[in-house]
Scaffold this motif. Structure first.
Motif, short mmCIF file in Angstrom:
data_model
loop_
_atom_site.label_atom_id
_atom_site.label_comp_id
_atom_site.label_asym_id
_atom_site.label_seq_id
_atom_site.Cartn_x
_atom_site.Cartn_y
_atom_site.Cartn_z
N THR A 3 0.87 -1.67 0.18
CA THR A 3 0.12 -0.56 -0.47
C THR A 3 0.36 1.38 -0.22
N TRP A 4 2.29 1.34 0.99
CA TRP A 4 2.99 3.00 0.57
C TRP A 4 2.86 2.31 -0.26
N PHE A 5 3.96 1.82 -0.73
CA PHE A 5 4.99 1.93 -2.37
C PHE A 5 3.78 2.06 -3.07
N THR A 6 2.68 1.69 -3.35
CA THR A 6 1.81 2.13 -4.63
C THR A 6 1.42 3.45 -4.14
N LEU A 7 0.97 3.87 -2.81
CA LEU A 7 0.72 5.79 -2.87
C LEU A 7 2.13 6.52 -3.32
N ALA A 8 3.25 5.72 -2.57
CA ALA A 8 4.37 6.60 -2.57
C ALA A 8 4.92 6.94 -4.30
N MET A 9 4.36 5.37 -5.14
CA MET A 9 4.94 6.20 -6.28
C MET A 9 3.80 6.17 -7.10
N GLY A 10 2.50 6.48 -7.07
CA GLY A 10 1.24 6.27 -7.19
C GLY A 10 0.85 7.93 -7.55
N SER A 11 1.61 8.39 -6.72
CA SER A 11 2.10 10.12 -5.98
C SER A 11 2.67 10.47 -7.03
N ILE A 12 3.62 9.70 -7.05
CA ILE A 12 5.18 10.28 -8.48
C ILE A 12 4.80 10.49 -9.20
N LEU A 13 4.27 8.90 -9.73
CA LEU A 13 3.44 9.39 -11.09
C LEU A 13 2.35 10.71 -11.21
N ILE A 14 1.51 10.46 -10.44
CA ILE A 14 0.38 11.59 -11.01
C ILE A 14 1.21 13.05 -10.99
N THR A 20 -3.91 2.41 -15.28
CA THR A 20 -2.93 1.04 -15.82
C THR A 20 -1.87 1.26 -14.86
N THR A 21 -1.51 2.00 -15.05
CA THR A 21 0.80 2.27 -14.24
C THR A 21 0.03 1.91 -12.81
N LEU A 22 -0.80 2.46 -12.47
CA LEU A 22 -0.86 2.23 -10.82
C LEU A 22 -1.16 0.80 -10.59
N GLY A 23 -1.97 0.05 -10.99
CA GLY A 23 -2.09 -1.29 -11.23
C GLY A 23 -1.14 -2.58 -11.69
N VAL A 24 -0.31 -1.62 -12.42
CA VAL A 24 1.08 -2.89 -12.62
C VAL A 24 1.91 -2.17 -11.64
N ILE A 25 2.18 -0.86 -10.19
CA ILE A 25 2.92 -0.92 -9.07
C ILE A 25 2.30 -1.13 -7.98
#
Length: 421
Positions: free
Chosen positions: A11-22, A171-176
């Motif tokens: 979860t934290w990895f997805t939130l961190a990487m998702g924030s960077i992606l957005i 899609t990238t968020l799902g992969v992350i």
């Protein structure tokens, strides 16, 4: 517990990487909007400057007059450019009063402001990009040229980019998220292994302490409840309690040793010393030791000094454990050989015997704590199954390693490799 930790990591990895992606997607969209606007501004500026170059200014009867006949879209003598795209073109005099226009007549006086503006049409279906240029001739302001073109192409390009981002980002968020779950599993593997090792270690230690504690309680209860006047029997009971307490003390010392010397040793615990002197001292001790009296104990040492950087007491403990094991499990009349030599910048200590040997299935496990080879290597030999674990931990703390080979009925060969100083 492990699944919850794994979910938290994912979860934290997805939130961190998702924030960077957005944030990255927002920056890409912002830069695209900026580039499209600059491109549109360059286009409209180029066209309006061409139109402004056709504005003529002349005096007629001492009155200034602006001639717009040659200005495209405003004059009658100019040809209409095929791709003008202009929605309207307006000419204002130096007093900012509308003089001539192409397109819709402005319903109200629009403030004349130099530069580019984005305007929304009344029906809010089309956005316009407007430019207002002050026109000078001979350094004299003669009027303002104002023009606007629709932003349809820009909106189409941005709509395509939004569609791509709307598909690519989720899609990238799902992969992350899947990657985070996978990485969480990898991260939990050593923790899960350490936890299982700790649980096993705790269970083994409890099991080892249970029997002596029960024996102590039994002997103590017997002594407190017994009415016999046989002092010899009572002393025997007390002696059992003392022996058991000593055994438990040894076990606790071994456990504390393993706990305190985990990992590499600090610099203050290390010093340069001659390993050959240490082995000679051990050889002399075992030549007189009771455990080696029934054996043929031999040593082969290199002629030169073997200097290593380490803790002499700990390395002595490691070699002693190996020699003790060799002596315990070698029948009377057998041979135990202790060797020291150097090989490829390594000091090699070999403890070999021709005793009962270790089966191939037990070899991978013999350095585990509390592991005992069944039958011959039972608790009756007096050990707790910690000697080899301690030896391996000491050698590893010095940056070395232990290799072992053995054949049942033919003996074992332990080799300690240590880096030379």
């Amino acid at each position: 517990m492990f699944n919850r930790s794994r979910r938290n990591i994912a979860t934290w990895f997805t939130l961190a990487m998702g924030s960077i992606l957005i944030v990255f997607a927002a920056l890409v969209y912002f830069m695209e909007v900026k580039d499209e606007l600059e491109e549109l501004d360059r286009l409209i500026y180029k066209k309006t400057t061409v139109m402004a170059a056709n504005v003529k200014y002349k005096f007629n009867n001492n009155q200034r007059k602006v001639d717009l006949e040659n200005v495209p879209l405003l004059g009658s003598r100019a040809q209409l450019p095929p791709d003008s795209q202009f929605v309207y073109v307006r000419w204002y005099d130096e007093q900012k009063q509308l003089v001539q226009f192409f397109g819709d007549f402005p319903k109200q006086q629009i403030p004349i402001a130099n530069g580019f503006q984005t305007l929304e049409t009344e029906n809010a279906q089309v956005w316009l990009r407007q430019v207002t240029l002050p026109v000078y001739q001979e350094e004299l302001l003669i009027g303002y040229l104002q023009a606007a073109i629709p932003m349809t192409s820009l909106e189409d390009n941005l709509a395509q980019l939004r569609l791509v981002l709307a598909i690519a980002v989720p899609t990238t968020l799902g992969v992350i998220a899947l990657t985070g779950w996978w990485l969480g599993g990898l991260a939990m593997q050593p923790i899960r292994y350490s936890y299982s090792q700790l649980m096993r270690f705790t269970a083994d230690a409890s099991h080892e302490l249970r029997s002596p504690l029960a024996a102590v309680i039994s002997n103590a209860q017997y002594g407190s409840l017994s009415t016999t006047h046989n002092l010899a029997a009572q002393r025997q009971r007390f002696q059992k309690i003392v022996d058991i307490a000593k055994s438990m003390s040894t076990l606790v010392d071994n456990l504390l040793f393993l706990a305190r010397h985990e990992g590499r040793l600090s610099e203050e615990n290390l010093q340069k010393f001659d390993l050959k002197s240490l082995i000679i001292q051990l050889t002399d001790e075992y030549a007189k030791h009771e455990i080696a009296q029934h054996l043929n104990f031999k040593s082969e040492l290199t002629i030169d000094s073997v200097n290593v950087y380490g803790n002499a007491d700990l390395l002595c403990q490691a070699v002693t454990n190996l020699v003790n094991n060799a002596c315990k499990y070698t029948p009377a009349g057998g041979e135990v050989r202790l060797r020291l030599f150097t090989q490829h910048r390594l000091a090699v200590i070999v403890v070999a015997d021709n005793g009962i040997g270790i089966s191939r299935s037990d070899l991978p496990n013999i350095f585990e704590r509390f592991y005992r080879v069944s039958k011959e290597r039972s608790r009756k030999t007096g050990g707790f199954g910690l000697g080899l674990a301690i030896a391996q931990q000491i050698v590893a703390a010095h940056g070395g390693h232990i290799q072992v080979s053995s054949i049942v009925g033919q003996g074992s060969n332990f080799q300690i490799f240590l880096p030379l100083e």
